[in-house]
Motif scaffolding. Structure first.
Motif, PDB file in Angstrom:
ATOM      1  N   VAL A  12      11.553  -4.580   9.089  1.00  0.00           N
ATOM      2  CA  VAL A  12      12.685  -4.540  10.002  1.00  0.00           C
ATOM      3  C   VAL A  12      12.283  -3.909  11.327  1.00  0.00           C
ATOM      4  O   VAL A  12      12.703  -4.338  12.399  1.00  0.00           O
ATOM      5  N   VAL A  13      11.441  -2.870  11.268  1.00  0.00           N
ATOM      6  CA  VAL A  13      10.962  -2.177  12.466  1.00  0.00           C
ATOM      7  C   VAL A  13       9.454  -2.356  12.534  1.00  0.00           C
ATOM      8  O   VAL A  13       8.741  -1.973  11.597  1.00  0.00           O
ATOM      9  N   SER A  14       8.949  -2.916  13.589  1.00  0.00           N
ATOM     10  CA  SER A  14       7.518  -3.186  13.722  1.00  0.00           C
ATOM     11  C   SER A  14       6.723  -1.884  13.689  1.00  0.00           C
ATOM     12  O   SER A  14       7.051  -0.914  14.364  1.00  0.00           O
ATOM     13  N   GLY A  15       5.656  -1.881  12.876  1.00  0.00           N
ATOM     14  CA  GLY A  15       4.776  -0.730  12.814  1.00  0.00           C
ATOM     15  C   GLY A  15       5.274   0.411  11.956  1.00  0.00           C
ATOM     16  O   GLY A  15       4.630   1.451  11.890  1.00  0.00           O
ATOM     17  N   VAL A  16       6.413   0.248  11.295  1.00  0.00           N
ATOM     18  CA  VAL A  16       6.983   1.300  10.451  1.00  0.00           C
ATOM     19  C   VAL A  16       7.206   0.744   9.053  1.00  0.00           C
ATOM     20  O   VAL A  16       7.834  -0.316   8.893  1.00  0.00           O
ATOM     21  N   ASP A  17       6.654   1.417   8.042  1.00  0.00           N
ATOM     22  CA  ASP A  17       6.835   0.986   6.656  1.00  0.00           C
ATOM     23  C   ASP A  17       8.221   1.398   6.169  1.00  0.00           C
ATOM     24  O   ASP A  17       8.568   2.575   6.171  1.00  0.00           O
ATOM     25  N   MET A  18       9.007   0.417   5.748  1.00  0.00           N
ATOM     26  CA  MET A  18      10.346   0.678   5.234  1.00  0.00           C
ATOM     27  C   MET A  18      10.534  -0.096   3.941  1.00  0.00           C
ATOM     28  O   MET A  18       9.794  -1.047   3.644  1.00  0.00           O
ATOM     29  N   LEU A  19      11.505   0.339   3.174  1.00  0.00           N
ATOM     30  CA  LEU A  19      11.835  -0.391   1.956  1.00  0.00           C
ATOM     31  C   LEU A  19      12.327  -1.794   2.296  1.00  0.00           C
ATOM     32  O   LEU A  19      12.990  -1.981   3.313  1.00  0.00           O
ATOM     33  N   PRO A  20      12.016  -2.776   1.465  1.00  0.00           N
ATOM     34  CA  PRO A  20      12.655  -4.082   1.649  1.00  0.00           C
ATOM     35  C   PRO A  20      14.171  -3.937   1.528  1.00  0.00           C
ATOM     36  O   PRO A  20      14.676  -3.079   0.791  1.00  0.00           O
ATOM     37  N   VAL A  21      14.887  -4.777   2.235  1.00  0.00           N
ATOM     38  CA  VAL A  21      16.346  -4.681   2.235  1.00  0.00           C
ATOM     39  C   VAL A  21      16.916  -4.877   0.837  1.00  0.00           C
ATOM     40  O   VAL A  21      17.907  -4.237   0.456  1.00  0.00           O
ATOM     41  N   TRP A  22      16.290  -5.748   0.047  1.00  0.00           N
ATOM     42  CA  TRP A  22      16.817  -5.984  -1.299  1.00  0.00           C
ATOM     43  C   TRP A  22      16.769  -4.708  -2.140  1.00  0.00           C
ATOM     44  O   TRP A  22      17.642  -4.459  -2.971  1.00  0.00           O
ATOM     45  N   LYS A  23      15.737  -3.857  -1.915  1.00  0.00           N
ATOM     46  CA  LYS A  23      15.639  -2.602  -2.652  1.00  0.00           C
ATOM     47  C   LYS A  23      16.706  -1.615  -2.182  1.00  0.00           C
ATOM     48  O   LYS A  23      17.309  -0.904  -2.998  1.00  0.00           O
ATOM     49  N   MET A  24      16.932  -1.561  -0.866  1.00  0.00           N
ATOM     50  CA  MET A  24      18.010  -0.710  -0.351  1.00  0.00           C
ATOM     51  C   MET A  24      19.359  -1.133  -0.930  1.00  0.00           C
ATOM     52  O   MET A  24      20.179  -0.303  -1.327  1.00  0.00           O
ATOM     53  N   MET A  25      19.589  -2.453  -0.945  1.00  0.00           N
ATOM     54  CA  MET A  25      20.860  -2.964  -1.465  1.00  0.00           C
ATOM     55  C   MET A  25      20.984  -2.702  -2.960  1.00  0.00           C
ATOM     56  O   MET A  25      22.084  -2.454  -3.464  1.00  0.00           O
ATOM     57  N   PHE A  26      19.856  -2.733  -3.681  1.00  0.00           N
ATOM     58  CA  PHE A  26      19.892  -2.423  -5.113  1.00  0.00           C
ATOM     59  C   PHE A  26      20.314  -0.970  -5.325  1.00  0.00           C
ATOM     60  O   PHE A  26      21.134  -0.675  -6.203  1.00  0.00           O
ATOM     61  N   ASN A  27      19.750  -0.060  -4.532  1.00  0.00           N
ATOM     62  CA  ASN A  27      20.147   1.353  -4.626  1.00  0.00           C
ATOM     63  C   ASN A  27      21.631   1.530  -4.317  1.00  0.00           C
ATOM     64  O   ASN A  27      22.339   2.274  -5.008  1.00  0.00           O
ATOM     65  N   SER A  28      22.102   0.854  -3.275  1.00  0.00           N
ATOM     66  CA  SER A  28      23.523   0.938  -2.919  1.00  0.00           C
ATOM     67  C   SER A  28      24.394   0.345  -4.015  1.00  0.00           C
ATOM     68  O   SER A  28      25.480   0.862  -4.305  1.00  0.00           O
ATOM     69  N   LEU A  29      23.932  -0.750  -4.624  1.00  0.00           N
ATOM     70  CA  LEU A  29      24.705  -1.391  -5.699  1.00  0.00           C
ATOM     71  C   LEU A  29      24.815  -0.476  -6.909  1.00  0.00           C
ATOM     72  O   LEU A  29      25.906  -0.333  -7.489  1.00  0.00           O
ATOM     73  N   ILE A  30      23.699   0.134  -7.303  1.00  0.00           N
ATOM     74  CA  ILE A  30      23.737   1.072  -8.431  1.00  0.00           C
ATOM     75  C   ILE A  30      24.697   2.215  -8.137  1.00  0.00           C
ATOM     76  O   ILE A  30      25.520   2.606  -8.988  1.00  0.00           O
ATOM     77  N   MET A  31      24.612   2.761  -6.938  1.00  0.00           N
ATOM     78  CA  MET A  31      25.477   3.876  -6.556  1.00  0.00           C
ATOM     79  C   MET A  31      26.939   3.453  -6.557  1.00  0.00           C
ATOM     80  O   MET A  31      27.807   4.149  -7.106  1.00  0.00           O
TER      81      MET A  31
END
Length: 283
Positions: A66-85
């Motif tokens: 999502v941000v060039s040069g910055v390692d971030m979680l894939p969006v699907w993983k973020m959404m999985f965390n939000s879904l569990i919560m």
């Protein structure tokens, strides 16, 4: 007799259309931004019609670029965390609240109404007042950076308990008496009679509580330092501040667009039960 007033009918429709436009316009801009590349989104004025880079931006978001040069979680993983919560908060609130309301309405024990008013008074305490003591308790229990830490402190709901109590009070006492005559105990009465009668109310609360859990920002930001547990709402803010560089609006808006989908799907799939649960009064 219903009077026919074309002027007021037209005025009403105009107001409704304007309201829909005001609500839908930001969503439309989000979708448009998710279909253009970074170069176009860096130019003024911003586009108001879709572009041709939707799937390119979708791929970048799903791969965590999502941000060039910055390692971030894939969006699907973020959404999985939000879904569990969101699911744990919604289901936990409903289970605890419906059992609490059942005990308050149908069981006679000392200080019953005192306990109810203690639960109800907590509505006057905003989250900000109790967030630090709650954090200390969670930290002392070793639940930082865990799904339990994200959800357990938020699964009690005075509002849901009050709502279920009011629902149970509308159920005729004759139904309880007939259940006793048929030999039904408290557990059977709860599962065979109260739960089916509360189905629409449970559905309405589930929609509200799911969105509440999905949109949590302050608590996940405070309770987690492990990036693997980042939720999508918190991550969107981090994308804007990442590396103090110009926000890459095309991929950020794609992430925001994907973050809207689960709440929309829940509302659309449970719309009839949601409306019925909030409007019906007779059982």
């Amino acid at each position: 007799m219903v009077e026919n007033r074309p002027f007021f009918d037209t005025l009403t429709h105009i107001i409704l259309i304007l309201g829909v436009i005001l609500i839908a316009f930001p969503i439309w801009i989000t979708f448009v931004a998710a279909t253009h590349d970074l170069a176009r989104m860096s130019q003024a004025p911003i586009p108001i019609w879709p572009g041709s880079h939707f799937f390119d931006n979708l791929k970048l978001a799903l791969e965590g670029k999502v941000v060039s040069g910055v390692d971030m979680l894939p969006v699907w993983k973020m959404m999985f965390n939000s879904l569990i919560m969101a699911l744990m908060i919604a289901i936990g609130k409903i289970i605890i609240s419906i059992l609490s309301a059942y005990a308050i309405v149908y069981f006679d024990f000392p200080f019953r109404m005192g306990f109810f008013w203690m639960i109800f008074i907590t509505l006057m305490l905003p989250v900000e007042v109790r967030i630090l003591p709650t954090f200390e308790v969670v930290a002392s229990l070793g639940m930082l950076n865990s799904y339990l830490g994200l959800t357990v402190p938020l699964i009690a709901s005075a509002t849901a308990t009050f709502m279920f109590r009011q629902v149970f009070l509308t159920i005729p006492d004759e139904m309880l008496e007939s259940a006793r005559i048929d030999g039904a105990g408290p557990v059977r009465f709860f599962f065979d009679m109260l739960l089916p009668l509360s189905r629409t109310n449970i559905a309405a609360l589930f929609v509200i509580l799911f969105i509440y859990g999905w949109n949590q920002y302050m608590w996940p930001l405070l309770i987690t330092t492990d990036s693997s547990l980042s939720t999508v709402v918190v991550s969107i803010k981090e994308m804007l501040d990442s590396a103090e560089r110009t926000p890459e609006w095309n991929t950020i808006m794609m992430t925001a667009l994907l973050a809207m989908l689960p709440p929309i799907l829940v509302i659309v799939s449970m719309q009839k039960l949601f409306v019925k649960g909030l409007t019906e009064t007779d059982k």
